[in-house]
Design a protein around this motif. Structure first.
Motif, PDB file in Angstrom:
ATOM      1  N   GLY A 118     -58.093  13.165  -1.000  1.00 37.08           N
ATOM      2  CA  GLY A 118     -57.634  13.929  -2.025  1.00 37.08           C
ATOM      3  C   GLY A 118     -58.547  13.869  -3.297  1.00 37.08           C
ATOM      4  N   HIS A 125     -49.677  15.195  -8.876  1.00 40.66           N
ATOM      5  CA  HIS A 125     -49.232  15.256  -7.391  1.00 40.66           C
ATOM      6  C   HIS A 125     -48.009  14.724  -7.159  1.00 40.66           C
ATOM      7  CE1 HIS A 125     -53.659  15.476  -7.312  1.00 40.66           C
ATOM      8  NE2 HIS A 125     -53.567  16.167  -6.193  1.00 40.66           N
ATOM      9  N   SER A 128     -44.692  13.514  -1.969  1.00 35.72           N
ATOM     10  CA  SER A 128     -45.047  13.975  -0.617  1.00 35.72           C
ATOM     11  C   SER A 128     -46.414  14.142  -0.328  1.00 35.72           C
ATOM     12  CB  SER A 128     -44.237  15.095  -0.208  1.00 35.72           C
ATOM     13  OG  SER A 128     -44.489  16.281  -1.285  1.00 35.72           O
ATOM     14  N   GLU A 129     -47.016  14.847  -1.645  1.00 34.73           N
ATOM     15  CA  GLU A 129     -48.558  15.265  -1.560  1.00 34.73           C
ATOM     16  C   GLU A 129     -49.059  13.840  -1.328  1.00 34.73           C
ATOM     17  OE1 GLU A 129     -48.561  19.187  -3.974  1.00 34.73           O
ATOM     18  OE2 GLU A 129     -48.982  17.453  -5.172  1.00 34.73           O
TER      19      GLU A 129
END
Length: 331
Positions: A118, A125, A128-129
């Protein structure tokens, strides 16, 4: 008049000598019985991949400079913590980062680019991300030719909830990585929901501002920051020779660099006895306090650099190497 002056001078000399004798005998470690007990081990980030410490800065991507892996564990994961406890750690240290949706994930870096697939600022964020990322993506021991953990870290970033629920009876040192007071308030809001018995198993440390705000919100919380460390050392240097430990230092945690420790009044026997009586948890770390996460990572480090009578905590980045030196407590 001259005779009186001489008498006063002699009196001052005797008072000074008596005071020096008191200071010496009150802080002479070898005249004191060693404190009871054995050292306990604090595993920094659980079982983790280690790296050369030379030249480390705040923004150094340590995942890009790891040693050739000797085990399969990545820092700040459930598996790494479980392995550390099984090796013999009494306490595991881990890092937390707040998320966009007001929770905490267990992750070291301010940004995602170093370790994961990422990018961007971690706290921007959602949980879940974050948990969809591959946290082993960036690790390499050969300058990027190979990535031994790439593809193996997907879904392995735990939340604070998951860590504490997975290990309900274990002790942790929780590291807040920013200097944002709002982060301390958010963490305190979470910790206030825990039973007092669970709270006693947790210590919080990090930047001055978040630690101060967390401590103000939960006065009984054991907490530590750079400012509390400095205050401890200066206060103890000023009055510790008397043997008295003021209330302001009690029920706290202090990380003592090995090169500073011998200068503390009564080190090690009397010092450790005083700290135990005052409910001060002492963790011995490597170096002079300026190095990043320096610990005791080989059997030689323990044998040569830690006093035989020491009974506090030992900071290590290699719990697997030094735990065999100490007997494991019976379950």
């Amino acid at each position: 008049m001259k005779r009186l002056t001489q008498q006063l001078k002699r009196k001052r000399i005797w008072i000074a000598l008596a005071l020096l004798a008191f200071i010496y005998f009150n802080n002479c470690s070898w005249l004191s019985d060693p404190p009871q007990g054995s050292p306990f081990l604090l595993a920094h980030r659980g079982m983790s991949q280690t790296f050369p410490m030379e030249g480390i800065m705040n923004d150094t991507c340590t995942a890009e400079r790891i040693y050739e892996p000797e085990h399969p564990y990545l820092e700040n994961t459930i598996a790494s913590m479980d392995a550390a406890f099984k090796e013999g750690a009494a306490v595991v240290e881990f890092d937390v980062q707040p998320t966009l949706d007001g929770r905490f994930v267990v992750f070291h870096d301010w940004t995602l680019d170093c370790r994961t697939n990422g990018s961007g600022v971690t706290r921007e964020h959602t949980v879940s991300e974050m948990q969809a990322l591959d946290i082993g993506y960036g690790y390499t021991a050969d300058g990027g030719k190979t990535h031994p953990f790439r593809g193996k870290g997907i879904g392995m970033m735990p939340t604070l909830d998951e860590v504490l629920s997975t290990f309900p009876d274990h002790e942790f040192l929780i590291h807040m990585k920013s200097d944002d007071p709002a982060e301390g308030l958010l963490l305190a809001q979470y910790l206030r929901k825990l039973p007092s018995s669970r709270l006693q198993q947790l210590t919080v440390y990090g930047g001055d501002n978040p630690v101060a705000s967390a401590k103000a919100s939960i006065p009984e919380l054991r907490a530590m920051s750079k400012s509390t460390m400095i205050r401890f050392v200066l206060t103890y240097a000023a009055i510790g020779w008397t043997g008295y430990v003021p209330d302001s230092l009690r029920h706290s945690q202090v990380h003592i660099p090995e090169k500073i420790a011998p200068w503390l009044w009564g080190w090690p026997n009397r010092f450790m006895t005083r700290m135990t009586d005052a409910d001060v948890r002492v963790i011995m770390v490597g170096g002079d306090g300026t190095e990043f996460s320096s610990g005791f990572d080989t059997p030689e480090d323990v044998r040569q650099r830690i006093p035989a009578a020491y009974t506090g905590g030992i900071w290590t980045n290699r719990i697997d190497r030094i735990a065999p030196l100490f007997p494991k407590e019976a379950p």
